[in-house]
Design an enzyme around this catalytic site. Structure first.
Site, PDB file in Angstrom:
ATOM      1  N   ASP A 338       3.263  13.048   4.306  1.00 25.77           N
ATOM      2  CA  ASP A 338       4.095  12.139   4.059  1.00 25.77           C
ATOM      3  C   ASP A 338       3.907  11.082   4.388  1.00 25.77           C
ATOM      4  OD1 ASP A 338       5.303  13.292   6.056  1.00 25.77           O
ATOM      5  OD2 ASP A 338       7.505  12.201   5.450  1.00 25.77           O
ATOM      6  N   GLU A 339       4.456   9.937   3.207  1.00 23.01           N
ATOM      7  CA  GLU A 339       4.810   8.308   4.042  1.00 23.01           C
ATOM      8  C   GLU A 339       2.943   8.298   4.491  1.00 23.01           C
ATOM      9  OE1 GLU A 339       9.413   7.947   4.085  1.00 23.01           O
ATOM     10  OE2 GLU A 339       8.407   8.850   5.772  1.00 23.01           O
ATOM     11  N   SER A 340       2.164   8.035   4.783  1.00 27.51           N
ATOM     12  CA  SER A 340       1.191   7.904   5.592  1.00 27.51           C
ATOM     13  C   SER A 340       0.797   6.059   5.151  1.00 27.51           C
ATOM     14  CB  SER A 340       0.291   8.814   5.323  1.00 27.51           C
ATOM     15  OG  SER A 340       0.076   9.789   6.441  1.00 27.51           O
TER      16      SER A 340
END
Ligand code: TNX
Length: 527
Positions: A338-340
């Site tokens: 997630d949210e990289s």
């Protein structure tokens, strides 16, 4: 006089208030109508026969067919019921159960409708018979028995009262095969005993998976023997700076076993390639710059990334997943994803593709946040929808299964309303009704029942620092999520649930759950 009047009116107000606060209704009468009993999650069917079964000091628990597993389940029941009743409730093999008032646990292969986790509870005045196709079903059925007894059953000291259960039959099995909770032990670290209590509480509502978010920017929480500094250094702090910590492999194994004894599967997550600052502080070679990052104790997201084009990164991923796979009997390894935001998409995709292959190589099934659907999903990948509908669609187009964790409904770190002191509200304020009033098959167009493996409620811990706070944010919302995961949508109506939840309050109190007493619910205070 004026003073007296004031005192009088203060008294009157106090009296009225305390009458109101104690929630007026009468304590329940002797149970005689099984259909009136509160069971959460609500079962498939309940029929009443008008009598009562009584648990007494001579009650024994019999198991039909020998076997360690059945015996262990029977001992769970005995342990659940002994402290408050003071009864021995010995466990014996079936065959000699002529005495009245016994409990019988049996496995019955032919009742296939019950599936992996269903059970049938038959209660007569003489016997309480719990049958299931599989041991997990018996364990789920035990939770129903606990809720059918008076709430005093959950106290850990002797209660002088009679222990009656209304007679009749309950048949019950879950809607979804995956019913989970997630605990973020990375932003704040929680000790083994806290996690065990969380396991006990989720087991009570028939959940069957606990996802542990074991690494993030602020901390690495699992010992990895081939990369020891991850836990030693990367786990040395947490949000706010004080504390931190990690599980040794022995402690993790103990947790896995504790969960397994309650028919709960641990899903371990190592978040990557973003959310990796703790790892990047521990080993300079994981950074593209070759320089170690600094420990982080804030709550920003999206600033860290593993160096995706360096081979040592894949050695690291292989070693970590290898050790974790060996310690984890359950089928899944969660790779986060997630949210990289610090990883360009052209680097993210090949990274996730390789990480998935590494999970497969170690004999596990891939699990990841919805962003991983941007990569090429391997067979049997499970994608956890939290924000982007488009990602859930991409997942099913690639043949993946979806876990429903919409942030606007299931995120237990979201505040109840604008007055809640703990928590965040970037996705929504989630009151108790909002967490209950939603339907998994209606969240993303095209993502239907057959694509959905189940539901999970994550508790992120940026603002949550101890067990009381965990309980305050999780309860009662998690109870409603558990019902969504277990009970068919036709049996779920907010008004009915609201009433049952209010009537269930004495059980929450007896379990010493530090729940949020929402004004939307009429909380009963009888025992
Ligand atoms: C988003 S949900 C995150 C977490 C945060 C959470 C806070 C998801 C996959 N990522 O990193 O802790 O919001 O609510």
């Amino acid at each position: 006089m004026k003073y007296l009047m004031n005192t009088f009116s203060t008294f009157a107000i106090l009296a009225i208030f305390s009458l109101y606060a104690s929630c007026t209704s009468e304590p329940p009468k002797e149970p005689t109508d099984l259909t009136q009993e509160v069971i959460i999650p609500k079962p498939v069917s309940v029929t009443a026969s008008g009598g009562a079964f009584t648990l007494t000091e001579t009650t024994k628990i019999y198991t039909q067919s020998d076997g360690e597993e059945l015996d262990q389940i029977a001992r769970h029941l005995s342990n659940y019921l002994s402290p408050a009743t003071g009864f021995d409730l010995p466990v014996e093999s079936a065959g000699s159960e002529s005495d009245d008032g016994h409990i019988l646990l049996q496995l019955n292969d032919s009742d296939t409708e019950l599936g992996e986790e269903g059970y049938e509870l038959n209660i007569t005045e003489d016997a309480l018979t719990l049958a299931a196709q599989q041991p997990a079903g018996l364990f789920r059925g035990l939770q129903t028995i606990r809720q059918l007894l008076p709430s005093g059953i959950e106290k850990d000291s002797l209660q002088e009262m009679s222990w009656k259960i209304a007679t009749g039959t309950i048949r019950d099995y879950p809607m979804y095969e995956y019913r989970g909770a997630m605990l973020d032990v990375a932003r704040h670290f929680f000790q083994v005993d806290d996690v065990k209590r969380y396991i006990d509480l989720i087991a009570y509502y028939k959940l069957n998976h606990l996802h542990l978010h074991l690494s993030d920017d602020q901390g690495w929480r699992i010992e990895i023997k081939s990369w020891p500094k991850l836990a030693e250094y990367g786990g040395s702090t947490q949000v706010g700076g004080e504390g931190g910590g990690h599980y040794t492999q022995e402690e993790y194994t103990d947790l896995v076993q504790y969960a397994q004894d309650r028919f709960i599967t641990i899903v371990p997550e190592i978040d990557m390639p973003g959310h990796t600052n703790a790892a990047l502080t521990s080993y300079p070679e994981l950074n593209c710059s070759g320089k170690a990052a600094e420990l982080y104790t804030g709550i920003e997201v999206g600033f860290s990334t593993l160096c995706t084009d360096s081979e040592v990164t894949y050695q690291f991923v292989d070693d970590v997943i290898g050790e974790l796979a060996t310690l984890t009997p359950g089928p899944y390894i969660h790779i986060g994803g997630d949210e990289s935001h610090a990883t360009p998409m052209e680097d993210y995709i090949p990274f996730v593709n390789r990480a998935q292959e590494i999970v497969l190589k170690h004999g596990k099934q891939v699990f990841g946040w919805d962003e991983i659907a941007n990569a090429e999903l391997v067979d049997n990948a499970v994608v956890q929808y939290w924000a982007e509908a488009e990602n859930a669609t991409k997942a099913i187009e690639q043949g993946g299964k979806v876990i429903m964790s919409p942030a606007t409904k299931t995120y237990l770190d979201m505040q109840y309303d604008s007055t809640t002191e703990l928590g965040l509200h970037w996705a929504a304020y989630i009151e108790v009704d909002s967490a209950y009033i939603w339907e998994p098959t209606k969240m993303v167009a095209g993502v239907d029942r057959e694509h959905i493996l189940g539901i999970e409620a994550p508790l992120w811990s940026e603002t949550v620092t101890n067990m009381d706070e965990i309980e305050y944010m999780a309860f009662p919302r998690l109870i409603g999520i558990a019902e969504i995961a277990w009970t068919s949508p036709v049996d779920r109506q907010w008004e009915d649930y609201r009433t049952r939840l209010g009537q269930h309050a004495p059980y929450l109190k007896a379990l010493e759950i530090d729940y949020y007493a929402s004004d939307l619910v009429d909380w009963k205070s009888y025992e």
